[in-house]
Write an enzyme that holds these catalytic residues in place. Structure first.
Site, PDB file in Angstrom:
ATOM      1  N   ASP A  28      45.055 -39.777  91.319  1.00  0.00           N
ATOM      2  CA  ASP A  28      44.601 -41.098  90.949  1.00  0.00           C
ATOM      3  C   ASP A  28      43.059 -41.403  90.974  1.00  0.00           C
ATOM      4  O   ASP A  28      42.666 -41.443  92.350  1.00  0.00           O
ATOM      5  CB  ASP A  28      45.658 -42.002  91.243  1.00  0.00           C
ATOM      6  CG  ASP A  28      45.231 -43.537  90.960  1.00  0.00           C
ATOM      7  OD1 ASP A  28      44.322 -43.674  89.941  1.00  0.00           O
ATOM      8  OD2 ASP A  28      45.239 -44.610  91.820  1.00  0.00           O
ATOM      9  N   ASN A  30      41.619 -44.200  89.695  1.00  0.00           N
ATOM     10  CA  ASN A  30      41.071 -45.508  89.413  1.00  0.00           C
ATOM     11  C   ASN A  30      41.797 -46.855  90.323  1.00  0.00           C
ATOM     12  O   ASN A  30      41.704 -47.830  90.258  1.00  0.00           O
ATOM     13  CB  ASN A  30      41.398 -46.021  87.925  1.00  0.00           C
ATOM     14  CG  ASN A  30      42.575 -45.912  87.611  1.00  0.00           C
ATOM     15  OD1 ASN A  30      43.608 -45.501  88.217  1.00  0.00           O
ATOM     16  ND2 ASN A  30      42.738 -46.157  86.106  1.00  0.00           N
ATOM     17  N   ASP A  32      45.118 -47.336  90.532  1.00  0.00           N
ATOM     18  CA  ASP A  32      46.307 -47.938  89.838  1.00  0.00           C
ATOM     19  C   ASP A  32      47.520 -47.322  90.369  1.00  0.00           C
ATOM     20  O   ASP A  32      48.695 -47.978  90.160  1.00  0.00           O
ATOM     21  CB  ASP A  32      46.164 -48.068  88.305  1.00  0.00           C
ATOM     22  CG  ASP A  32      46.534 -46.756  87.564  1.00  0.00           C
ATOM     23  OD1 ASP A  32      46.429 -45.606  88.294  1.00  0.00           O
ATOM     24  OD2 ASP A  32      46.357 -46.719  86.563  1.00  0.00           O
ATOM     25  N   ASP A  36      45.776 -39.354  86.991  1.00  0.00           N
ATOM     26  CA  ASP A  36      45.159 -39.511  85.585  1.00  0.00           C
ATOM     27  C   ASP A  36      44.406 -38.386  85.493  1.00  0.00           C
ATOM     28  O   ASP A  36      44.072 -37.523  86.117  1.00  0.00           O
ATOM     29  CB  ASP A  36      44.477 -40.809  85.312  1.00  0.00           C
ATOM     30  CG  ASP A  36      43.534 -40.974  86.570  1.00  0.00           C
ATOM     31  OD1 ASP A  36      42.835 -40.099  87.193  1.00  0.00           O
ATOM     32  OD2 ASP A  36      43.664 -42.439  87.268  1.00  0.00           O
ATOM     33  N   ASP A 105      51.397 -29.895  76.438  1.00  0.00           N
ATOM     34  CA  ASP A 105      52.906 -29.893  76.289  1.00  0.00           C
ATOM     35  C   ASP A 105      53.230 -30.755  75.292  1.00  0.00           C
ATOM     36  O   ASP A 105      52.763 -31.851  74.865  1.00  0.00           O
ATOM     37  CB  ASP A 105      53.612 -30.681  77.662  1.00  0.00           C
ATOM     38  CG  ASP A 105      54.646 -30.213  77.894  1.00  0.00           C
ATOM     39  OD1 ASP A 105      55.575 -30.231  76.695  1.00  0.00           O
ATOM     40  OD2 ASP A 105      55.415 -30.271  79.103  1.00  0.00           O
ATOM     41  N   ASP A 206      58.192 -28.005  74.091  1.00  0.00           N
ATOM     42  CA  ASP A 206      59.444 -28.482  74.570  1.00  0.00           C
ATOM     43  C   ASP A 206      60.665 -28.041  73.782  1.00  0.00           C
ATOM     44  O   ASP A 206      60.557 -28.154  72.298  1.00  0.00           O
ATOM     45  CB  ASP A 206      59.156 -30.326  74.864  1.00  0.00           C
ATOM     46  CG  ASP A 206      60.487 -30.729  75.507  1.00  0.00           C
ATOM     47  OD1 ASP A 206      60.651 -30.428  76.733  1.00  0.00           O
ATOM     48  OD2 ASP A 206      61.088 -31.450  74.820  1.00  0.00           O
ATOM     49  N   GLU A 248      60.222 -23.639  75.625  1.00  0.00           N
ATOM     50  CA  GLU A 248      61.357 -24.080  76.663  1.00  0.00           C
ATOM     51  C   GLU A 248      62.506 -23.854  75.801  1.00  0.00           C
ATOM     52  O   GLU A 248      63.081 -24.260  74.855  1.00  0.00           O
ATOM     53  CB  GLU A 248      61.393 -25.495  77.029  1.00  0.00           C
ATOM     54  CG  GLU A 248      62.685 -25.900  77.841  1.00  0.00           C
ATOM     55  CD  GLU A 248      62.688 -27.286  78.099  1.00  0.00           C
ATOM     56  OE1 GLU A 248      63.192 -27.618  79.199  1.00  0.00           O
ATOM     57  OE2 GLU A 248      62.382 -28.082  77.247  1.00  0.00           O
ATOM     58  N   HIS A 322      58.650 -29.545  86.901  1.00  0.00           N
ATOM     59  CA  HIS A 322      58.778 -31.015  86.946  1.00  0.00           C
ATOM     60  C   HIS A 322      60.385 -31.624  86.919  1.00  0.00           C
ATOM     61  O   HIS A 322      60.278 -32.816  87.294  1.00  0.00           O
ATOM     62  CB  HIS A 322      57.935 -31.786  85.880  1.00  0.00           C
ATOM     63  CG  HIS A 322      58.552 -31.444  84.495  1.00  0.00           C
ATOM     64  ND1 HIS A 322      58.412 -30.344  83.869  1.00  0.00           N
ATOM     65  CD2 HIS A 322      59.055 -32.215  83.572  1.00  0.00           C
ATOM     66  CE1 HIS A 322      58.766 -30.354  82.762  1.00  0.00           C
ATOM     67  NE2 HIS A 322      59.389 -31.385  82.484  1.00  0.00           N
ATOM     68  N   ASP A 323      61.061 -30.821  86.677  1.00  0.00           N
ATOM     69  CA  ASP A 323      62.467 -31.248  86.512  1.00  0.00           C
ATOM     70  C   ASP A 323      63.224 -30.582  87.693  1.00  0.00           C
ATOM     71  O   ASP A 323      64.704 -30.900  87.938  1.00  0.00           O
ATOM     72  CB  ASP A 323      63.108 -31.109  85.225  1.00  0.00           C
ATOM     73  CG  ASP A 323      62.640 -31.914  84.169  1.00  0.00           C
ATOM     74  OD1 ASP A 323      62.409 -32.878  84.271  1.00  0.00           O
ATOM     75  OD2 ASP A 323      62.802 -31.420  82.847  1.00  0.00           O
TER      76      ASP A 323
END
Length: 548
Positions: A28, A30, A32, A36, A105, A206, A248, A322-323
């Protein structure tokens, strides 16, 4: 040998290693609390140091985030959560200076219902965009058929102003695109060529095996026109540049994978297949229904994909994404033998033929997390908790499944250092950092050749150095051994031996002493295995130079 080397050089991704970034959780810039693009730019030195060749970014296009960015509302803009289109252009340019390509992606099976195309499609049946989606006539409450969406509920949604249903394989906010329409396909090709013009190095596609759906026949995956569509897509886009493309394809077997990854480059570079990933769940049930890993079956699956695609297609190699839960917690030992088992799993995978993918933090041996229930963010996990309570499961049973398989295991912030929030953000992170970040972090490993990071860096270096990794033939050894995963890779010049004790006990080495001419390239203990016994999770990768 000369011809084989040229073949690999022409396809850079054959000797490449690709690193997946989940942008929300990487870095990150910034404050928040959300990762990013500028955060990724700030870590390019780290990625170059690791040695990877390309970064696959999980979706960063503009999206309402109903499905973590896999519901795209504008394919040619960046979601403000991650930055701007100018930030993306900067990332592509700066990554290139670090010898890293950026892989986008893309979701081509469906769009967001907030996409301009769908907003137009809903206006009338004769709108030019109406046929960009899959519609069927009907009456409210009487569905075209009984198909169900992957995220629950009917796969059809009523639009009263049109008197029609639209088809959605996933969320109701993800209407399926109609690939039968050549105008839609042309728009998709123009969009992809626009990104190619921006300098991207490839695309991850995907659920690409579902674009040729025929819902009237209840066909979703591997529809009759799938490979026709993929060949046209490749011809109109991918073949115009030096790209890597990975699809995928949950339904792929080795025969289908040969079509997807045909060496003639007519479709894709490779596919992600998930046969090995589904082994530790009860047969015919959900991923949450845990079962011990059938080790001999794991070996059989890897052997089949290695041998049947050899010379006829190409493999992708991965443990994590990521899954998926963290592999060191899933099939290793994330406590007593975390370092040893993380290295063993890396050595096993990176000696195989195919393109290895490293998911952020895997190179550090990052582990699963055990949150309190209120700290989970993944909608799938939250729904599972609620549904299983209603079905009478105990809290302990449910949490055991969540600890093992929740997608949030992969989405905890990247552990950069032992400072506040693991160095991920100076703000409040969107999801809690794993508490073990003080012991497991990048700052503590990048200068240590004996760390998990050091092991991954060496494996990447070796893949670039020796053609046997890309082109060598595979032969499984000790096929029926319940503890050891061992194999040979061989070409005209080299023989590569990999031997791994997959478990946490000491076992007999079924191969005995390696040949005297074999040099240890990588191991996970300070001293090489040269005896009759393999220590817990012990692994070694050896090389024999046949020219001597």
């Amino acid at each position: 040998m000369e011809e084989r080397n040229i073949k690999s050089q022409n396809k850079w991704w054959k000797s490449a290693v690709i690193y997946q970034i989940y942008p929300r959780s990487f870095a990150d810039s910034n404050g928040d609390g959300i990762g990013d693009l500028q955060g990724i730019i700030s870590k390019l030195d780290y990625l170059e140091n690791l040695g990877i060749d390309a970064v696959w970014l999980s979706p960063v296009c503009r999206s309402p985030q109903d499905d973590n960015g896999y519901d795209i509302s504008d394919y040619q803009d960046i979601d403000p959560m991650f930055g701007t289109l100018a930030d993306m252009e900067t990332l592509i340019e700066e990554a290139g200076k670090h010898h890293i390509r950026i892989i986008m992606d893309l979701v081509l099976n469906h769009s967001s219902d907030e996409h301009r195309w769908f907003q137009e499609a809903k206006k009338s049946r004769d709108n030019p965009y109406h046929d960009y989606y899959v519609w069927r006539d009907g009456t409210e409450g009487t569905f075209p058929n009984d198909m169900r969406a992957a995220f629950g509920g009917p796969a059809w949604e009523w639009v009263p102003e049109l008197g029609q249903y639209y088809f959605h394989q996933f969320s109701v906010k993800q209407p399926d695109l109609n690939w039968e329409n050549p105008k839609l396909r042309r728009e998709i090709y123009d969009m992809i060529n626009w990104w190619i013009g921006k300098g991207v190095g490839g695309f991850r596609l995907d659920v690409i095996d579902q674009i040729a759906k025929e819902p009237d026949k209840r066909i979703t995956g591997n529809g009759p026109r799938l490979h026709e569509f993929l060949r046209e897509l490749s011809r109109e886009t991918f073949q115009k540049a030096d790209l890597v493309t990975v699809g995928e394809a949950w339904g792929a077997d080795t025969e289908l994978a040969k079509l997807y990854s045909n060496p003639d480059n007519s479709e894709l570079s490779m596919v992600f297949q998930f046969e090995h990933i589904c082994l530790d769940q009860e047969a015919g049930k959900e991923k949450w229904d845990l079962a011990p890993l059938p080790f001999l079956k794991l070996k059989e699956v890897f052997e089949r994909w290695q041998t049947q695609l050899y010379g006829k297609g190409w493999n992708s190699l991965f443990w994590n994404n990521h899954d998926l839960p963290r592999i060191v917690s899933r099939w290793g030992n994330d406590r007593k033998y975390r370092v040893e088992s993380a290295k063993m799993l890396a050595i096993l995978l990176h000696g195989l033929q195919g393109t290895p993918y490293i998911y952020q933090g895997e190179e550090l041996g990052m582990t699963n997390v055990r949150y309190e229930m209120e700290d989970y963010r993944d909608i799938e996990t939250l729904n599972l908790y609620r549904e299983r309570l209603e079905k009478g499961y105990t809290e302990a049973e449910i949490m055991r499944s969540i600890y093992a398989k929740s997608r949030d295991n992969a989405r905890t912030p990247m552990q950069w250092n032992d400072g506040e929030n693991a160095g991920f953000t100076v703000g409040k992170p969107w999801i809690k950092v794993n508490p073990n970040y003080r012991e497991i972090n990048a700052a503590g490993q990048i200068s240590d050749a004996n760390s998990v990071f050091g092991c991954y860096r060496e494996l990447i270096r070796l893949r670039k150095k020796y053609p046997v990794y890309a082109e060598g033939e595979f032969r499984m050894l000790c096929r029926e051994d319940e503890n050891v995963f061992a194999y040979l890779r061989e070409d005209e010049e080299y023989q590569l031996l990999v031997i791994c004790n997959f478990h946490d006990g000491t076992v007999q080495n079924p191969l005995g002493e390696p040949d005297a001419g074999m040099k240890l390239l990588v191991g996970n203990y300070p001293e090489a295995c040269r005896g009759a016994v393999l220590r817990p999770y012990e692994a070694g990768m050896y090389l024999l130079d046949k020219r001597r």
